[in-house]
Design an enzyme around this catalytic site. Structure first.
Site, PDB file in Angstrom:
ATOM      1  CD  GLU A   1      19.800  23.416  53.118  1.00  0.00           C
ATOM      2  OE1 GLU A   1      19.451  24.305  52.566  1.00  0.00           O
ATOM      3  OE2 GLU A   1      18.615  22.936  54.194  1.00  0.00           O
TER       4      GLU A   1
ATOM      5  CB  SER B   1      27.186  31.582  52.018  1.00  0.00           C
ATOM      6  OG  SER B   1      25.988  31.137  51.203  1.00  0.00           O
TER       7      SER B   1
ATOM      8  CE1 TYR C   1      57.098  73.581  33.936  1.00  0.00           C
ATOM      9  CE2 TYR C   1      59.010  72.764  34.924  1.00  0.00           C
ATOM     10  CZ  TYR C   1      58.443  73.458  34.592  1.00  0.00           C
ATOM     11  OH  TYR C   1      58.664  74.733  35.876  1.00  0.00           O
ATOM     12  CB  ALA C   2      55.284  64.960  30.897  1.00  0.00           C
TER      13      ALA C   2
ATOM     14  CB  CYS D   1      30.127  46.807  24.264  1.00  0.00           C
ATOM     15  SG  CYS D   1      30.390  46.037  22.680  1.00  0.00           S
TER      16      CYS D   1
ATOM     17  N   GLY E   1      26.791  22.884  49.487  1.00  0.00           N
ATOM     18  CA  GLY E   1      26.754  23.259  47.964  1.00  0.00           C
ATOM     19  C   GLY E   1      27.348  23.615  48.012  1.00  0.00           C
ATOM     20  NE  ARG E   2      30.255  29.277  48.749  1.00  0.00           N
ATOM     21  CZ  ARG E   2      29.859  30.822  47.743  1.00  0.00           C
ATOM     22  NH1 ARG E   2      30.394  31.328  47.430  1.00  0.00           N
ATOM     23  NH2 ARG E   2      28.369  31.550  48.391  1.00  0.00           N
TER      24      ARG E   2
ATOM     25  CE1 TYR F   1      24.386  29.461  45.370  1.00  0.00           C
ATOM     26  CE2 TYR F   1      26.288  29.444  46.680  1.00  0.00           C
ATOM     27  CZ  TYR F   1      25.063  29.230  46.115  1.00  0.00           C
ATOM     28  OH  TYR F   1      24.877  29.005  47.025  1.00  0.00           O
TER      29      TYR F   1
END
Length: 733
Positions: free
Chosen positions: A405, A319, A470-471, A558, A407-408, A602
């Protein structure tokens, strides 16, 4: 420094001169100009930067043309997508032949689909897939026209006859549309499994009698029997051998059933490309026969008196073939094999060049990327025809029918995924006054307090890198104190806020926000997670306004992988607009819609059910002569909670009965304030609703139980759904 000056309390002796911190020369963070930083697509970025140079910081004089440059819509979207004067994405259903009044405003389509039925909408919940069959037809016609032009201009003495590989998108209406639109030029189908073969057999009963039915994939006795039955049903079926042992089954079954087959062989070419999609090609590819195996197949067919059945040669380089040079190399090699099969006595008729016709997902026209190609349809067709013609002429072999062929290239453009941004995560540092600071400092250990003093001194001196160092040191010491239990959560939050304020004031804060979108990446854009495939993602409206921030997209699942943090153009964030009010989740502000384009191949077939998020709702939209230039010809709600539960072997009806009995046992009708019947109805509705979030809506457990059934909307009655709402008889408590 303004941030620290307002925080330092007299109880903590500031460094000498710290009172003058308000005149600090700390640089203010640069406002986002609406233009992404330079990337490897330098031309696009330069164009947008040049255009944006004429705008002001507050966003005045921003225009749709600047947004088109910013998102490179003219690069990846031509000729089907553009922006209108209202700042909305429009669809041009007939490509370059689309007239101005035929353009379809995508925002109007989304509103028609998602607005409540009471307001004339279809009441569909997002996410939403919008299909444009007119675009699908135009892609088919454009592919056919490209090959016809190449054949005519080069004097090729045969024709082109393509097939659509149904694995790209097996949706019934997509496949039926392709068969219908492709019938005038004998367009066929390709199947790679038994259910796909059954699907193709059924659809081609309404197609051209000459349309090819290509049978690829691994095959057993049942698969080959089905293919032979298709031949018996007068379908133009070709059994393509992927494995050498399949020839024995074909010979045996064809003799047993007395059905003369048409056979093809898939060749493993030496030619391959180095990108991700090239892994299926070459001598070690997953599919196909080596030259030695092809010769053994020829010998077996000759011994069985069936060499005349061998009529097709198939190959697949991979592809997204990036260049026509690589394409021509592979096609030339395959043409040599084709001519050799003719010499060996096979009645060859067709050369099937497989897939590989690529899509330019980022608009860069690059041959060095997995998401782009350096050619168009015309260049692709010309390279194929020239390579086959050259070899066949040299070998004095009759020109074969050319099959592809692709398809895409056929289905990618016609489908758009629409989803909402529901909220955005912004690091808002808490305000801190002298009392807060005193309380905060009293809880610090001596070394942490020393870090704070050093931080203040560094800020005063303008040593910003030292200040940030320092932070960070202060923050880490406070985290350790919190873990030991000597610092409370309010103090820990205070130091986080202090460090965030400092980062913003020094310009070191990450300006990228996280937009939470009503989508499952694993269901709707699985290729991004699986292989890093990038798709164009763009706001479908507000494109007449300057996007003021940059953001990444986080989905509902999640899962830490459920985010999109890579975009076309090599970007790690996307230019976005501020959400109105509190965003889409609360419903206080207007919805903010984003669209993922070129995803018609796809994604729907591969998507899973992570967290039990099902697929999107779907509408089918055709161009019409109505006031809005479109008609919704089909509308289907996405899978409900019940639908996805059934797929995992659960039984929603029994689940509801269990919960209903539980409610009868534990709910105090008088004291709870909720009638048992209303609770049962709300539970039932929860099973019927889609799993996704609903913006600004009341919960079904506190609202009236309104069924949401399936309905069909035709051209003559757009917006007036018909059909009975689905009901559960046991919902009546």
């Amino acid at each position: 420094m303004p941030v620290l000056a307002c925080c330092v309390d007299a109880a903590v002796a500031p460094p000498p001169g710290y009172a003058f911190a308000c005149d600090s020369s700390l640089p203010a963070p640069e406002p986002f100009s609406g233009v992404p930083p330079a990337t490897n697509t330098a031309t696009v970025a330069a164009t947008a930067a040049s255009a944006a140079a004429t705008t002001t910081i507050d966003g005045s004089h921003w225009s749709p043309s600047l947004s088109a440059s910013l998102y490179n819509i003219n690069g990846w979207g031509a000729p089907y997508f553009s922006i209108n004067s209202s700042g909305n994405i429009t669809v041009r259903p007939y490509g370059t032949a689309t007239l101005a009044h035929q353009e379809i405003d995508l925002l109007k389509v989304v509103k028609k689909a998602s607005d409540p039925k009471s307001s004339g909408g279809l009441g569909l919940q997002l996410p939403l897939i919008v299909r444009f069959p007119d675009v699908l037809k135009n892609r088919l016609e454009s592919l056919q026209a490209a090959f016809e032009f190449a054949i005519q201009s080069q004097g090729y003495e045969s024709h082109y006859q393509g097939v659509y590989p149904v694995k790209c998108n097996q949706d019934r209406f997509v496949v039926e549309d392709i068969v219908k639109f492709g019938s005038p030029f004998r367009f066929g189908l390709e199947a790679g499994s038994k259910p796909e073969l059954l699907l193709a057999m059924n659809c081609l009963c309404k197609g051209s009698n000459e349309a090819l039915l290509i049978c690829n994939g691994f095959k057993d006795v049942e698969y080959i029997s089905l293919a032979l039955v298709a031949r018996k049903l007068a379908l133009n079926t070709v059994i393509v051998l992927e494995q050498e042992e399949e020839i024995d089954i074909v010979i045996g079954l064809s003799q047993k059933l007395a059905i003369r087959p048409v056979i093809g062989v898939r060749a493993k070419l030496r030619t391959k490309h180095s990108g991700h999609f090239g892994s299926t090609s070459g001598e070690k590819g997953k599919f196909g026969l080596t030259t030695t195996q092809i010769l053994r197949v020829v010998k077996k067919l000759e011994q069985a008196g069936m060499l005349d059945c061998l009529q097709l040669l198939h190959f697949h380089i991979g592809s997204q073939i990036p260049s026509t040079a690589l394409l021509a190399d592979g096609v030339g090699e395959a043409a040599q094999i084709y001519c050799e099969l003719v010499r060996l006595g096979a009645c060859m008729q067709v050369i099937d060049i497989g897939g590989g016709l690529g899509i330019d997902y980022d608009g860069s026209k690059s041959a060095d990327s997995d998401i782009s190609v350096s050619y168009g349809l015309e260049e692709y067709a010309a390279a194929v025809v020239q390579a086959i013609r050259f070899v066949c002429n040299r070998k004095s072999v009759k020109h074969p029918v050319i099959c592809s062929e692709s398809g895409r290239a056929i289905v990618s453009h016609h489908s758009i995924l629409i989803f909402e941004a529901m909220s955005v995560s912004v690091c808002d540092a808490p305000a801190m006054n002298s009392l807060n600071l005193k309380y905060f400092l009293e809880g610090l250990a001596d070394d942490a307090r020393a870090d704070y003093r050093n931080l203040s001194a560094a800020a005063y001196r303008g040593e910003y890198e030292t200040c940030l160092l320092y932070a960070e040191q202060l923050k880490q010491r406070c985290v350790e104190q919190f873990k030991e239990g000597s610092l409370d959560i309010e103090q820990l939050a205070a130091v986080d806020g202090l460090c965030d304020l400092l980062s913003k004031a020094t310009g070191a804060a990450d300006p990228v926000r996280t937009y939470h979108v009503n989508l499952s990446l694993f269901t709707s854009i699985p290729d991004f997670w699986a292989i890093g495939q990038l798709f164009p993602i763009v706001p479908i409206h507000k494109l007449d306004q300057r996007p003021g921030v940059r953001g990444i997209l986080s989905d509902l699942t999640c899962d830490s992988d459920g985010k999109i943090d890579k975009f076309i153009g090599g970007e790690a964030s996307l230019p976005l607009h501020e959400l109105e009010g509190d965003g889409g989740f609360s419903g206080d502000g207007g919805p903010y819609y984003l669209g993922m384009f070129l995803g018609g191949a796809y994604e729907e077939a591969i998507g899973g059910l992570h967290n039990l998020f099902g697929g999107p709702s779907v509408v089918r939209v055709s161009q019409s002569d109505g006031p809005h230039s479109f008609a919704v010809t089909r509308a289907v709600p996405g899978p409900s909670c019940s639908d996805v539960l059934r797929l995992m072997q659960h039984e929603p009806e029994l689940m509801f009965e269990t919960l209903k009995h539980r409610a009868e046992e534990f709910v105090n009708v008088d004291g709870d304030g909720m009638a048992l019947s209303s609770l049962a109805g709300g539970l039932a509705q929860s099973f019927h609703n889609m799993p996704y979030l609903v913006a600004g809506a009341s919960c079904c457990l506190t609202a009236a139980n309104v069924g949401d059934g399936y309905y069909y909307c035709n051209d003559d009655n757009t917006g007036a759904p018909t059909g009975e709402d689905e009901q559960w008889t046991y919902c009546c408590a």
